[in-house]
Design a protein around this motif. Structure first.
Motif, PDB file in Angstrom:
ATOM      1  N   ASN A  15     -35.107  63.932  67.750  1.00 38.83           N
ATOM      2  CA  ASN A  15     -36.359  63.495  68.367  1.00 38.83           C
ATOM      3  C   ASN A  15     -36.380  61.966  68.363  1.00 38.83           C
ATOM      4  OD1 ASN A  15     -37.295  66.073  68.954  1.00 38.83           O
ATOM      5  ND2 ASN A  15     -38.658  66.188  67.188  1.00 38.83           N
ATOM      6  N   SER A  16     -37.380  61.390  68.970  1.00 37.38           N
ATOM      7  CA  SER A  16     -37.437  59.937  69.084  1.00 37.38           C
ATOM      8  C   SER A  16     -37.783  59.264  67.762  1.00 37.38           C
ATOM      9  CB  SER A  16     -38.475  59.546  70.137  1.00 37.38           C
ATOM     10  OG  SER A  16     -39.757  60.059  69.790  1.00 37.38           O
ATOM     11  N   CYS A  17     -37.482  57.967  67.701  1.00 34.36           N
ATOM     12  CA  CYS A  17     -37.857  57.124  66.572  1.00 34.36           C
ATOM     13  C   CYS A  17     -38.405  55.821  67.150  1.00 34.36           C
ATOM     14  CB  CYS A  17     -36.662  56.872  65.657  1.00 34.36           C
ATOM     15  SG  CYS A  17     -35.328  55.925  66.435  1.00 34.36           S
ATOM     16  N   ASP A  18     -38.696  54.846  66.297  1.00 34.44           N
ATOM     17  CA  ASP A  18     -39.201  53.577  66.829  1.00 34.44           C
ATOM     18  C   ASP A  18     -38.180  52.914  67.744  1.00 34.44           C
ATOM     19  OD1 ASP A  18     -37.850  53.427  64.356  1.00 34.44           O
ATOM     20  OD2 ASP A  18     -38.668  51.465  63.865  1.00 34.44           O
ATOM     21  N   PHE A  19     -36.888  53.060  67.424  1.00 38.00           N
ATOM     22  CA  PHE A  19     -35.849  52.488  68.270  1.00 38.00           C
ATOM     23  C   PHE A  19     -35.435  53.478  69.355  1.00 38.00           C
ATOM     24  CE2 PHE A  19     -35.861  49.372  64.966  1.00 38.00           C
ATOM     25  CZ  PHE A  19     -35.617  48.194  65.661  1.00 38.00           C
ATOM     26  N   SER A  20     -36.451  53.936  70.089  1.00 31.09           N
ATOM     27  CA  SER A  20     -36.304  54.687  71.334  1.00 31.09           C
ATOM     28  C   SER A  20     -37.198  53.967  72.340  1.00 31.09           C
ATOM     29  CB  SER A  20     -36.768  56.134  71.174  1.00 31.09           C
ATOM     30  OG  SER A  20     -36.060  56.798  70.142  1.00 31.09           O
ATOM     31  N   SER A  21     -36.900  54.110  73.618  1.00 25.48           N
ATOM     32  CA  SER A  21     -37.723  53.439  74.624  1.00 25.48           C
ATOM     33  C   SER A  21     -39.060  54.130  74.843  1.00 25.48           C
ATOM     34  CB  SER A  21     -36.959  53.344  75.958  1.00 25.48           C
ATOM     35  OG  SER A  21     -35.884  52.424  75.823  1.00 25.48           O
ATOM     36  N   SER A  22     -39.153  55.387  74.389  1.00 22.65           N
ATOM     37  CA  SER A  22     -40.412  56.131  74.465  1.00 22.65           C
ATOM     38  C   SER A  22     -40.339  57.295  73.488  1.00 22.65           C
ATOM     39  CB  SER A  22     -40.658  56.658  75.883  1.00 22.65           C
ATOM     40  OG  SER A  22     -39.621  57.547  76.263  1.00 22.65           O
ATOM     41  N   SER A  23     -41.473  57.928  73.234  1.00 19.03           N
ATOM     42  CA  SER A  23     -41.494  59.102  72.355  1.00 19.03           C
ATOM     43  C   SER A  23     -41.068  60.343  73.133  1.00 19.03           C
ATOM     44  CB  SER A  23     -42.899  59.321  71.792  1.00 19.03           C
ATOM     45  OG  SER A  23     -43.245  58.287  70.901  1.00 19.03           O
ATOM     46  N   TYR A  24     -40.326  61.213  72.455  1.00 16.10           N
ATOM     47  CA  TYR A  24     -39.905  62.452  73.109  1.00 16.10           C
ATOM     48  C   TYR A  24     -39.550  63.503  72.062  1.00 16.10           C
ATOM     49  CZ  TYR A  24     -35.103  61.054  71.916  1.00 16.10           C
ATOM     50  OH  TYR A  24     -33.971  60.702  71.236  1.00 16.10           O
ATOM     51  N   THR A  25     -39.562  64.777  72.488  1.00 17.41           N
ATOM     52  CA  THR A  25     -39.012  65.880  71.700  1.00 17.41           C
ATOM     53  C   THR A  25     -38.109  66.678  72.633  1.00 17.41           C
ATOM     54  OG1 THR A  25     -40.660  67.578  72.194  1.00 17.41           O
ATOM     55  CG2 THR A  25     -41.207  66.012  70.444  1.00 17.41           C
ATOM     56  N   TYR A  26     -37.508  67.734  72.092  1.00 18.01           N
ATOM     57  CA  TYR A  26     -36.588  68.553  72.893  1.00 18.01           C
ATOM     58  C   TYR A  26     -37.246  69.832  73.406  1.00 18.01           C
ATOM     59  CZ  TYR A  26     -33.363  65.450  70.450  1.00 18.01           C
ATOM     60  OH  TYR A  26     -32.741  64.343  69.918  1.00 18.01           O
ATOM     61  N   GLU A  35     -30.918  41.213  73.035  1.00 19.89           N
ATOM     62  CA  GLU A  35     -31.282  39.840  72.672  1.00 19.89           C
ATOM     63  C   GLU A  35     -32.738  39.703  72.236  1.00 19.89           C
ATOM     64  OE1 GLU A  35     -32.017  40.181  77.155  1.00 19.89           O
ATOM     65  OE2 GLU A  35     -30.589  40.955  75.665  1.00 19.89           O
ATOM     66  N   ASN A  36     -33.503  40.796  72.314  1.00 17.80           N
ATOM     67  CA  ASN A  36     -34.890  40.803  71.839  1.00 17.80           C
ATOM     68  C   ASN A  36     -35.060  41.592  70.541  1.00 17.80           C
ATOM     69  OD1 ASN A  36     -35.919  39.383  74.199  1.00 17.80           O
ATOM     70  ND2 ASN A  36     -35.509  41.284  75.322  1.00 17.80           N
ATOM     71  N   GLY A  37     -33.948  42.137  70.009  1.00 16.33           N
ATOM     72  CA  GLY A  37     -34.050  42.957  68.801  1.00 16.33           C
ATOM     73  C   GLY A  37     -34.538  44.356  69.089  1.00 16.33           C
ATOM     74  N   GLY A  38     -34.318  44.833  70.300  1.00 18.91           N
ATOM     75  CA  GLY A  38     -34.768  46.153  70.705  1.00 18.91           C
ATOM     76  C   GLY A  38     -33.718  46.829  71.578  1.00 18.91           C
ATOM     77  N   PRO A  39     -34.154  47.776  72.436  1.00 17.57           N
ATOM     78  CA  PRO A  39     -35.538  48.155  72.738  1.00 17.57           C
ATOM     79  C   PRO A  39     -36.213  48.948  71.624  1.00 17.57           C
ATOM     80  CG  PRO A  39     -33.990  49.552  73.939  1.00 17.57           C
ATOM     81  CD  PRO A  39     -33.173  48.495  73.279  1.00 17.57           C
ATOM     82  N   ASN A  40     -37.533  48.839  71.587  1.00 20.61           N
ATOM     83  CA  ASN A  40     -38.346  49.506  70.572  1.00 20.61           C
ATOM     84  C   ASN A  40     -39.726  49.720  71.165  1.00 20.61           C
ATOM     85  OD1 ASN A  40     -40.334  49.529  68.245  1.00 20.61           O
ATOM     86  ND2 ASN A  40     -38.417  49.509  67.082  1.00 20.61           N
ATOM     87  N   HIS A  41     -40.162  50.968  71.226  1.00 22.97           N
ATOM     88  CA  HIS A  41     -41.383  51.265  71.982  1.00 22.97           C
ATOM     89  C   HIS A  41     -42.670  50.873  71.268  1.00 22.97           C
ATOM     90  CE1 HIS A  41     -42.816  55.021  69.937  1.00 22.97           C
ATOM     91  NE2 HIS A  41     -41.538  55.144  69.631  1.00 22.97           N
ATOM     92  N   VAL A  42     -42.566  50.414  70.012  1.00 20.19           N
ATOM     93  CA  VAL A  42     -43.759  49.914  69.310  1.00 20.19           C
ATOM     94  C   VAL A  42     -43.579  48.449  68.884  1.00 20.19           C
ATOM     95  CG1 VAL A  42     -44.606  52.148  68.525  1.00 20.19           C
ATOM     96  CG2 VAL A  42     -42.918  50.919  67.137  1.00 20.19           C
ATOM     97  N   LYS A  43     -42.566  47.790  69.472  1.00 18.47           N
ATOM     98  CA  LYS A  43     -42.309  46.360  69.241  1.00 18.47           C
ATOM     99  C   LYS A  43     -41.981  46.036  67.776  1.00 18.47           C
ATOM    100  CE  LYS A  43     -45.306  45.090  73.130  1.00 18.47           C
ATOM    101  NZ  LYS A  43     -44.173  45.149  74.079  1.00 18.47           N
ATOM    102  N   ASN A  44     -41.340  46.990  67.107  1.00 14.02           N
ATOM    103  CA  ASN A  44     -40.886  46.769  65.726  1.00 14.02           C
ATOM    104  C   ASN A  44     -39.456  46.230  65.767  1.00 14.02           C
ATOM    105  OD1 ASN A  44     -40.667  46.996  62.859  1.00 14.02           O
ATOM    106  ND2 ASN A  44     -39.707  49.000  63.093  1.00 14.02           N
ATOM    107  N   PHE A  45     -39.293  45.035  66.304  1.00 20.67           N
ATOM    108  CA  PHE A  45     -37.968  44.467  66.565  1.00 20.67           C
ATOM    109  C   PHE A  45     -37.292  43.990  65.286  1.00 20.67           C
ATOM    110  CE2 PHE A  45     -40.460  43.414  70.514  1.00 20.67           C
ATOM    111  CZ  PHE A  45     -39.927  44.435  71.285  1.00 20.67           C
ATOM    112  N   CYS A  46     -35.969  44.155  65.223  1.00 14.31           N
ATOM    113  CA  CYS A  46     -35.245  43.727  64.020  1.00 14.31           C
ATOM    114  C   CYS A  46     -33.824  43.306  64.389  1.00 14.31           C
ATOM    115  CB  CYS A  46     -35.238  44.835  62.964  1.00 14.31           C
ATOM    116  SG  CYS A  46     -34.185  46.246  63.366  1.00 14.31           S
ATOM    117  N   PHE A  47     -33.052  42.948  63.373  1.00 13.25           N
ATOM    118  CA  PHE A  47     -31.667  42.520  63.570  1.00 13.25           C
ATOM    119  C   PHE A  47     -30.707  43.701  63.449  1.00 13.25           C
ATOM    120  CE2 PHE A  47     -33.527  38.428  62.420  1.00 13.25           C
ATOM    121  CZ  PHE A  47     -32.849  37.546  63.248  1.00 13.25           C
ATOM    122  N   ALA A  48     -29.584  43.571  64.125  1.00  9.76           N
ATOM    123  CA  ALA A  48     -28.433  44.447  63.946  1.00  9.76           C
ATOM    124  C   ALA A  48     -27.245  43.545  63.610  1.00  9.76           C
ATOM    125  CB  ALA A  48     -28.150  45.242  65.216  1.00  9.76           C
TER     126      ALA A  48
END
Length: 479
Positions: free
Chosen positions: A122-133, A374-387
């Motif tokens: 299922n989706s997490c914060d580092f998904s472009s949107s929420s989803y299930t199967y 380059e923005n630390g995403g994508p993240n659908h709730v803007k919880n951007f971070c480093f990789a």
């Protein structure tokens, strides 16, 4: 002979005993270094190192002591998570950059040899949107379909797994059940799994494992729930220790076993080090629940409260439950800011954590997103971070951060099946851990977290070799 002469004579006798003398040992020693404010990044030294006799070090000599006769946990591997975000960014790279990226992570020769992969069910914060199967309200899971994963995530997972080969360890983690199964009717913002859906949710894991394995991706294991005590603005679900225990014991464990997936490794907790002893005790002291548990997973975000990271709690769980495994399941540098791509402290955070976690009994270590934009995403709730690696999609270039190299000082050289061996430093300004690979070679990692160059002796038994480590540097010594 007066007293001062006797003392002076005694000092030179001791110094003579502790001096490093030539020995017949000509074993090849390789030293790899990454250092701040230099161009050194996993670079092999041109200097020749040999072990020489050193029977008794002095207190004035800085030493790293390695004892290969004392062996501990078996090494599983090191890796990261292929999230929706990582896979989406990867898909936008040129074919040349995609191959460079894959080699950088998954090749032992050209890269740092990742062998562990985690992905989100299922989706997490580092998904472009929420989803299930499934469709909303489908208790029987008749509409179960992982087509959303086939667009980006599964193709990337396949390419990574093909490079890793037989040593791959691939596990899945859910962030939230479908909204209708929860008491807040929302995949986000916490909430709890409603008891009437316990069986349906257990069946969901079986469906997902079966579906993704049908895509040619063998699943090694799973965690019960990502961060089960955190109410987040993104996908999250709360389980008390007793709730996780009972869901595992009465539903998830038996359901997996009945479906023929009893060999899948189940990891509990999957959250920070702060509450880990309580969670482990509540679940593992129940014999029926414990029989389904392979290990206890943990993250490194407990310092959100302003305190230090609780490395000792991992050692305490290891002492309490030595028959269970400890697995680092997630860590990243939060609060993305492109100005800090090359901030050395970000890499040092990895080095310090990995050394401490391994020394406390951890068998494997999983970073969070292996790739972000380059923005630390994508993240659908803007919880951007480093990789460890970012892709600048405007230029098409890959950006390698210090974290990538720090992780590489472990993952590139320690092989699956290695045994951690005793290793300690005589000064607090050096951190160290050691492993013996299945072929008998020893891998010792040394980290200098000070601003000063340090000369130290790598000591094994009565032999030692003298090494210099630069300020703010990490070294891997193969010996």
């Amino acid at each position: 002979m007066n007293k001062s002469v006797i003392l002076l004579f005694s000092y030179f006798v001791i110094l003579g005993c502790s001096s490093v003398k030539e020995t017949t040992s000509r074993k090849n020693i390789q030293v790899y270094t990454s250092a701040n404010e230099t161009n050194l990044r996993l670079d092999k030294s041109d200097q020749t190192y040999y072990f020489k006799e050193m029977k008794q070090p002095l207190e004035t000599q800085v030493c790293v002591f390695v004892n290969p006769n004392k062996k501990f946990q078996t090494f599983l591997g090191i890796g990261g998570a292929i999230t929706d975000a990582s896979a989406e960014v990867f898909s936008k790279l040129s074919s040349e950059k995609q191959q460079e990226f894959l080699n950088a992570y998954f090749s032992k020769n050209e890269g740092i040899g990742y062998s562990i992969l985690r992905t989100n069910m299922n989706s997490c914060d580092f998904s472009s949107s929420s989803y299930t199967y499934i469709q909303d309200g489908d208790i029987d899971l008749k509409s179960f379909d992982i087509s959303v994963d086939k667009k980006f995530k599964i193709p990337m997972l396949k390419r990574a797994m093909n490079l890793i080969g037989s040593k791959a360890t691939f596990y899945i983690s859910p962030w939230s059940p479908p909204a209708f199964m929860k008491d807040n009717n929302n995949m986000l913002k916490g909430g709890k799994l409603l008891p009437q859906y316990y069986q349906s949710w257990a069946n969901y894991y079986v469906k997902y494992i079966d579906a993704i394995q049908n895509e040619g991706l063998p699943v090694w294991g799973l965690t019960v729930q990502n961060e089960p005590m955190a109410t987040q603005i993104w996908e999250s679900c709360i389980y008390t220790a007793e709730e996780e225990r009972d869901f595992l014991k009465n539903f998830l464990g038996p359901t997996l076993k009945k479906a023929g997936f009893g060999d899948k490794k189940i990891t509990i907790w999957d959250h920070n080090r702060d509450l880990i002893t309580q969670r482990a005790s509540a679940v593992l002291d129940d014999k029926e629940a414990s029989k389904y548990v392979w290990g206890i997973g943990f993250h490194w975000y407990e310092n959100w409260s302003g305190g230090d990271q609780m490395y000792d709690n991992i050692g305490k769980v290891n002492e309490m439950y030595p028959d269970k495994n400890l697995l680092f399941t997630e860590g990243c540098v939060e609060k993305f800011d492109a100005k800090n791509y090359q901030l050395w402290a970000n890499g040092e955070r990895y080095g310090k954590s990995m050394i401490n976690d391994f020394n406390n009994g951890t068998v494997g270590w999983t970073d969070w997103n292996i790739l972000l934009d380059e923005n630390g995403g994508p993240n659908h709730v803007k919880n951007f971070c480093f990789a460890p690696i970012h892709a600048d999609l405007k230029t098409g270039e890959l950006i390698y951060t210090p974290s990538y190299y720090f992780i590489g000082h472990f993952s590139k050289f320690i092989d699956k099946g290695a045994k951690r061996i005793a290793s300690s430093a005589s000064r607090s300004n050096l951190l160290t851990t050691s492993f013996m690979n299945p072929n008998g070679e020893i891998v010792t990692v040394v980290m200098n977290h000070t601003d000063k160059e340090i000369k130290y002796f790598l000591s094994v038994g009565t032999n030692a070799t003298e090494i210099i480590i630069l300020p703010k540097a990490i070294q891997t010594i193969i010996h």
